[in-house]
Design a protein around this motif. Structure first.
Motif, PDB file in Angstrom:
ATOM      1  N   LEU A 218      18.220  11.785  16.885  1.00 28.89           N
ATOM      2  CA  LEU A 218      18.930  12.619  17.853  1.00 28.89           C
ATOM      3  C   LEU A 218      20.062  13.410  17.213  1.00 28.89           C
ATOM      4  O   LEU A 218      20.688  14.241  17.883  1.00 28.89           O
ATOM      5  CB  LEU A 218      19.508  11.730  18.973  1.00 28.89           C
ATOM      6  N   LEU A 219      20.325  13.178  15.935  1.00 28.45           N
ATOM      7  CA  LEU A 219      21.455  13.806  15.256  1.00 28.45           C
ATOM      8  C   LEU A 219      21.171  15.259  14.883  1.00 28.45           C
ATOM      9  O   LEU A 219      20.011  15.667  14.753  1.00 28.45           O
ATOM     10  CB  LEU A 219      21.790  13.023  13.985  1.00 28.45           C
ATOM     11  N   SER A 220      22.256  16.009  14.681  1.00 27.25           N
ATOM     12  CA  SER A 220      22.120  17.351  14.131  1.00 27.25           C
ATOM     13  C   SER A 220      21.751  17.244  12.660  1.00 27.25           C
ATOM     14  O   SER A 220      21.838  16.158  12.059  1.00 27.25           O
ATOM     15  CB  SER A 220      23.437  18.114  14.271  1.00 27.25           C
ATOM     16  N   ALA A 221      21.343  18.356  12.060  1.00 28.31           N
ATOM     17  CA  ALA A 221      20.969  18.337  10.646  1.00 28.31           C
ATOM     18  C   ALA A 221      22.127  17.864   9.775  1.00 28.31           C
ATOM     19  O   ALA A 221      21.937  17.053   8.860  1.00 28.31           O
ATOM     20  CB  ALA A 221      20.515  19.736  10.216  1.00 28.31           C
ATOM     21  N   LEU A 222      23.345  18.345  10.072  1.00 28.27           N
ATOM     22  CA  LEU A 222      24.519  17.951   9.284  1.00 28.27           C
ATOM     23  C   LEU A 222      24.812  16.469   9.449  1.00 28.27           C
ATOM     24  O   LEU A 222      25.067  15.759   8.466  1.00 28.27           O
ATOM     25  CB  LEU A 222      25.729  18.786   9.713  1.00 28.27           C
ATOM     26  N   GLU A 223      24.755  15.984  10.681  1.00 31.76           N
ATOM     27  CA  GLU A 223      25.027  14.567  10.938  1.00 31.76           C
ATOM     28  C   GLU A 223      23.977  13.679  10.278  1.00 31.76           C
ATOM     29  O   GLU A 223      24.292  12.598   9.761  1.00 31.76           O
ATOM     30  CB  GLU A 223      25.060  14.315  12.450  1.00 31.76           C
ATOM     31  N   LEU A 224      22.724  14.122  10.306  1.00 27.49           N
ATOM     32  CA  LEU A 224      21.651  13.342   9.699  1.00 27.49           C
ATOM     33  C   LEU A 224      21.824  13.259   8.187  1.00 27.49           C
ATOM     34  O   LEU A 224      21.604  12.204   7.578  1.00 27.49           O
ATOM     35  CB  LEU A 224      20.288  13.947  10.045  1.00 27.49           C
ATOM     36  N   LYS A 225      22.247  14.354   7.580  1.00 30.37           N
ATOM     37  CA  LYS A 225      22.476  14.343   6.133  1.00 30.37           C
ATOM     38  C   LYS A 225      23.641  13.422   5.773  1.00 30.37           C
ATOM     39  O   LYS A 225      23.595  12.715   4.760  1.00 30.37           O
ATOM     40  CB  LYS A 225      22.747  15.769   5.642  1.00 30.37           C
ATOM     41  N   ARG A 226      24.662  13.394   6.610  1.00 31.61           N
ATOM     42  CA  ARG A 226      25.774  12.468   6.393  1.00 31.61           C
ATOM     43  C   ARG A 226      25.305  11.018   6.509  1.00 31.61           C
ATOM     44  O   ARG A 226      25.703  10.163   5.722  1.00 31.61           O
ATOM     45  CB  ARG A 226      26.890  12.740   7.407  1.00 31.61           C
ATOM     46  N   LEU A 227      24.457  10.768   7.515  1.00 31.05           N
ATOM     47  CA  LEU A 227      23.933   9.415   7.688  1.00 31.05           C
ATOM     48  C   LEU A 227      23.095   9.011   6.482  1.00 31.05           C
ATOM     49  O   LEU A 227      23.194   7.868   6.005  1.00 31.05           O
ATOM     50  CB  LEU A 227      23.081   9.338   8.957  1.00 31.05           C
TER      51      LEU A 227
ATOM     52  N   PHE B  30       4.415  16.710   9.420  1.00 27.95           N
ATOM     53  CA  PHE B  30       5.569  16.411   8.578  1.00 27.95           C
ATOM     54  C   PHE B  30       5.989  14.959   8.750  1.00 27.95           C
ATOM     55  O   PHE B  30       5.644  14.294   9.735  1.00 27.95           O
ATOM     56  CB  PHE B  30       6.753  17.345   8.887  1.00 27.95           C
ATOM     57  N   THR B  31       6.719  14.479   7.777  1.00 24.99           N
ATOM     58  CA  THR B  31       7.273  13.133   7.809  1.00 24.99           C
ATOM     59  C   THR B  31       8.592  13.164   7.064  1.00 24.99           C
ATOM     60  O   THR B  31       8.762  13.955   6.126  1.00 24.99           O
ATOM     61  CB  THR B  31       6.292  12.112   7.186  1.00 24.99           C
ATOM     62  N   PHE B  32       9.545  12.327   7.478  1.00 27.07           N
ATOM     63  CA  PHE B  32      10.864  12.359   6.841  1.00 27.07           C
ATOM     64  C   PHE B  32      11.458  10.957   6.791  1.00 27.07           C
ATOM     65  O   PHE B  32      11.625  10.302   7.819  1.00 27.07           O
ATOM     66  CB  PHE B  32      11.805  13.300   7.587  1.00 27.07           C
ATOM     67  N   GLN B  33      11.752  10.501   5.578  1.00 27.44           N
ATOM     68  CA  GLN B  33      12.416   9.224   5.359  1.00 27.44           C
ATOM     69  C   GLN B  33      13.761   9.483   4.672  1.00 27.44           C
ATOM     70  O   GLN B  33      13.808  10.194   3.664  1.00 27.44           O
ATOM     71  CB  GLN B  33      11.567   8.297   4.472  1.00 27.44           C
ATOM     72  N   ILE B  34      14.840   8.927   5.216  1.00 29.87           N
ATOM     73  CA  ILE B  34      16.134   9.072   4.552  1.00 29.87           C
ATOM     74  C   ILE B  34      16.220   8.087   3.390  1.00 29.87           C
ATOM     75  O   ILE B  34      15.523   7.071   3.353  1.00 29.87           O
ATOM     76  CB  ILE B  34      17.314   8.872   5.515  1.00 29.87           C
ATOM     77  N   GLY B  35      17.113   8.391   2.457  1.00 17.66           N
ATOM     78  CA  GLY B  35      17.280   7.598   1.246  1.00 17.66           C
ATOM     79  C   GLY B  35      17.258   8.532   0.057  1.00 17.66           C
ATOM     80  O   GLY B  35      16.194   9.023  -0.333  1.00 17.66           O
ATOM     81  N   ASN B  36      18.412   8.826  -0.503  1.00 19.36           N
ATOM     82  CA  ASN B  36      18.544   9.828  -1.561  1.00 19.36           C
ATOM     83  C   ASN B  36      18.211   9.220  -2.915  1.00 19.36           C
ATOM     84  O   ASN B  36      18.996   8.455  -3.485  1.00 19.36           O
ATOM     85  CB  ASN B  36      19.980  10.379  -1.544  1.00 19.36           C
ATOM     86  N   GLY B  37      17.026   9.562  -3.435  1.00 17.19           N
ATOM     87  CA  GLY B  37      16.564   8.978  -4.698  1.00 17.19           C
ATOM     88  C   GLY B  37      17.434   9.357  -5.877  1.00 17.19           C
ATOM     89  O   GLY B  37      17.647   8.542  -6.787  1.00 17.19           O
ATOM     90  N   ALA B  38      17.967  10.575  -5.883  1.00 13.43           N
ATOM     91  CA  ALA B  38      18.838  11.007  -6.975  1.00 13.43           C
ATOM     92  C   ALA B  38      20.107  10.168  -7.020  1.00 13.43           C
ATOM     93  O   ALA B  38      20.563   9.765  -8.098  1.00 13.43           O
ATOM     94  CB  ALA B  38      19.187  12.485  -6.814  1.00 13.43           C
ATOM     95  N   MET B  39      20.668   9.887  -5.856  1.00 11.40           N
ATOM     96  CA  MET B  39      21.867   9.040  -5.790  1.00 11.40           C
ATOM     97  C   MET B  39      21.558   7.625  -6.256  1.00 11.40           C
ATOM     98  O   MET B  39      22.348   7.005  -6.981  1.00 11.40           O
ATOM     99  CB  MET B  39      22.419   9.010  -4.367  1.00 11.40           C
ATOM    100  N   LEU B  40      20.414   7.087  -5.817  1.00 14.24           N
ATOM    101  CA  LEU B  40      20.027   5.729  -6.219  1.00 14.24           C
ATOM    102  C   LEU B  40      19.932   5.617  -7.735  1.00 14.24           C
ATOM    103  O   LEU B  40      20.439   4.663  -8.340  1.00 14.24           O
ATOM    104  CB  LEU B  40      18.693   5.342  -5.587  1.00 14.24           C
ATOM    105  N   ALA B  41      19.285   6.594  -8.357  1.00 14.89           N
ATOM    106  CA  ALA B  41      19.125   6.572  -9.813  1.00 14.89           C
ATOM    107  C   ALA B  41      20.473   6.727 -10.516  1.00 14.89           C
ATOM    108  O   ALA B  41      20.771   6.027 -11.492  1.00 14.89           O
ATOM    109  CB  ALA B  41      18.167   7.675 -10.249  1.00 14.89           C
ATOM    110  N   ALA B  42      21.291   7.644 -10.003  1.00 16.56           N
ATOM    111  CA  ALA B  42      22.580   7.921 -10.654  1.00 16.56           C
ATOM    112  C   ALA B  42      23.547   6.744 -10.545  1.00 16.56           C
ATOM    113  O   ALA B  42      24.272   6.434 -11.497  1.00 16.56           O
ATOM    114  CB  ALA B  42      23.204   9.174 -10.045  1.00 16.56           C
TER     115      ALA B  42
END
Length: 412
Positions: free
Chosen positions: A67-76, A133-145
């Motif tokens: 239900l979040l906006s794009a900005l809120e979802l990216k923050r989450l 389409f499908t979308f899973q949150i979880g930033n792989g670049a951050m995890l690796a870094a």
């Protein structure tokens, strides 16, 4: 990646956060590849596991993320990735008996927010969607870094791009790690089954492996349990105090999804659109005490899941030439629901129901996602078109290199 392709033994950490919203599963696993009679065989070992339960705040955030906006979802996503990093790093520090320098990758499923693959059947009497389409949150670049380990994520995207459902992904692991069983049944938020159409051992291959989502399971049972103050229906005990609501059962079994042929998959969106309103109408159209109604609906939905699972397996069995007694491996949280298992045993008297051990029940999906990451590193098939309906098999997943994999640059 050449040094990885040539290895026989791999170590991978699998991360799984599912639709039941109970928490994060972490599994450190070992996989050994052996070649026998020109066949590639795999053995696995679960070395260490950890379950991080979601508190109410995280449950609410993930449950309402769509239900979040794009900005809120990216923050989450950023916040949840930090949650992953914190718990992975703790897990690694506590794994002092294992040399983490031999860890090949972190393999992250992410948490699904949207799952709307291409609709090939006219499920809603509307024109089929042109794009899935499908979308899973979880930033792989951050995890690796932030962990220093190579990370594999976004496993579903390639298959959806190839016209597939992007789900289920576990069947390649069922085929290569659990081929002793005729059916692998996962009782999670959604119940799904995996099987090989060829009963002859010599004819089996990954291309004869099929799977599909059968029906909602714990997602609906948890939804109802929450209404009377329980996180979930432990052992099916709440449902046991109720009885089957025949009208509700008939409506549930009449849903169009059950008439569709596989490959097919379910997501939160379908459950919210078709199942929850049906249940809510049963609650509002009666003068009974709410607790009694909920327990009746819990019993009804438990039986409904068992019935749909049994019907699916019976249909598969009708097409089988083998007359030997079949075995079903059951994993996922629903394996602890005594009422559900009891109904399955009643409805499938000719099938041997085998529950995995406690570790396998709880961590099979994390184990297999750890395995999918290994297959991605080896550039081997980890997603089956026979399962998803895609135009071809694929090797899905984005790879982000950890510190040890980064090339040394000079003169920059």
């Amino acid at each position: 990646m050449s040094k990885l392709i040539m290895k026989n033994i791999y170590h991978s950490i699998g991360l799984m956060s599912g639709t039941s919203l109970d928490g994060l599963d972490i599994a450190l696993c070992q996989f050994e590849n052996q070649i026998k009679n020109n066949l590639s065989l795999w053995n696995y070992k679960i070395i260490k596991t950890e379950f991080i339960e979601y508190d109410q705040i995280w449950k609410q955030k993930l449950q309402n993320a769509h239900l979040l906006s794009a900005l809120e979802l990216k923050r989450l996503e950023t916040e949840w990735t930090h949650f992953l990093i914190e718990n992975i790093n703790k897990f690694v520090l506590q794994s002092d008996r294992f040399d983490l320098s031999s860890l090949d990758c972190i393999s992250s499923h992410g948490h699904t927010i949207f799952h709307q693959p291409l609709i090939k059947n006219d499920r809603r009497n509307q024109v089929s969607e042109e794009f899935g389409f499908t979308f899973q949150i979880g930033n792989g670049a951050m995890l690796a870094a932030k962990t220093g380990f190579t990370t594999v994520c976004d496993f579903r995207q390639t298959d959806v791009a190839l016209g597939g459902q992007g789900a289920p992904l576990v069947p390649i692991g069922d085929e290569l790690l659990f081929s002793d069983y005729d059916f692998c049944l996962n009782l999670g938020g959604i119940a799904n089954v995996s099987f090989n159409k060829n009963s002859n051992e010599h004819e089996k291959s990954i291309n004869s492996r099929f799977a599909f989502d059968i029906c909602p399971c714990n997602m609906v049972l948890n939804y109802l349990s929450n209404k009377i103050g329980f996180e979930y229906d432990k052992g099916g005990n709440l449902a046991k105090e109720g009885k089957i609501n025949e009208k509700a059962l008939q409506k549930l079994n009449a849903l169009d999804f059950y008439k569709e042929d596989y490959p097919k998959s379910l997501g939160r969106e379908w459950v919210e659109e078709f199942v929850f309103p049906l249940l809510e109408s049963q609650i509002s159209n009666t003068n009974k005490i709410e607790e009694i109604i909920i327990k009746d609906l819990l019993h009804t939905c438990t039986y409904h899941s068992a019935f749909q699972i049994a019907e699916s397996i019976k249909k598969i069995e009708l097409n089988s030439l083998s007359k030997s007694k079949k075995k079903v491996l059951i994993t996922g949280g629903g394996a602890y629901n005594d009422l559900l298992i009891s109904y399955l045993e009643q409805l499938l008297p000719k099938i041997e129901i085998v529950k995995g051990d406690k570790t396998l029940i709880a961590y099979k999906e994390a184990l297999i996602f750890a395995f999918l990451g290994v297959l991605r590193l080896r550039e081997e098939t980890n997603t089956l078109a026979s399962v998803t309906g895609a135009t071809k098999n694929s090797c899905g997943g984005s790879i982000y290199l950890g510190e040890s994999e980064l090339p040394m640059l000079s003169g920059v």
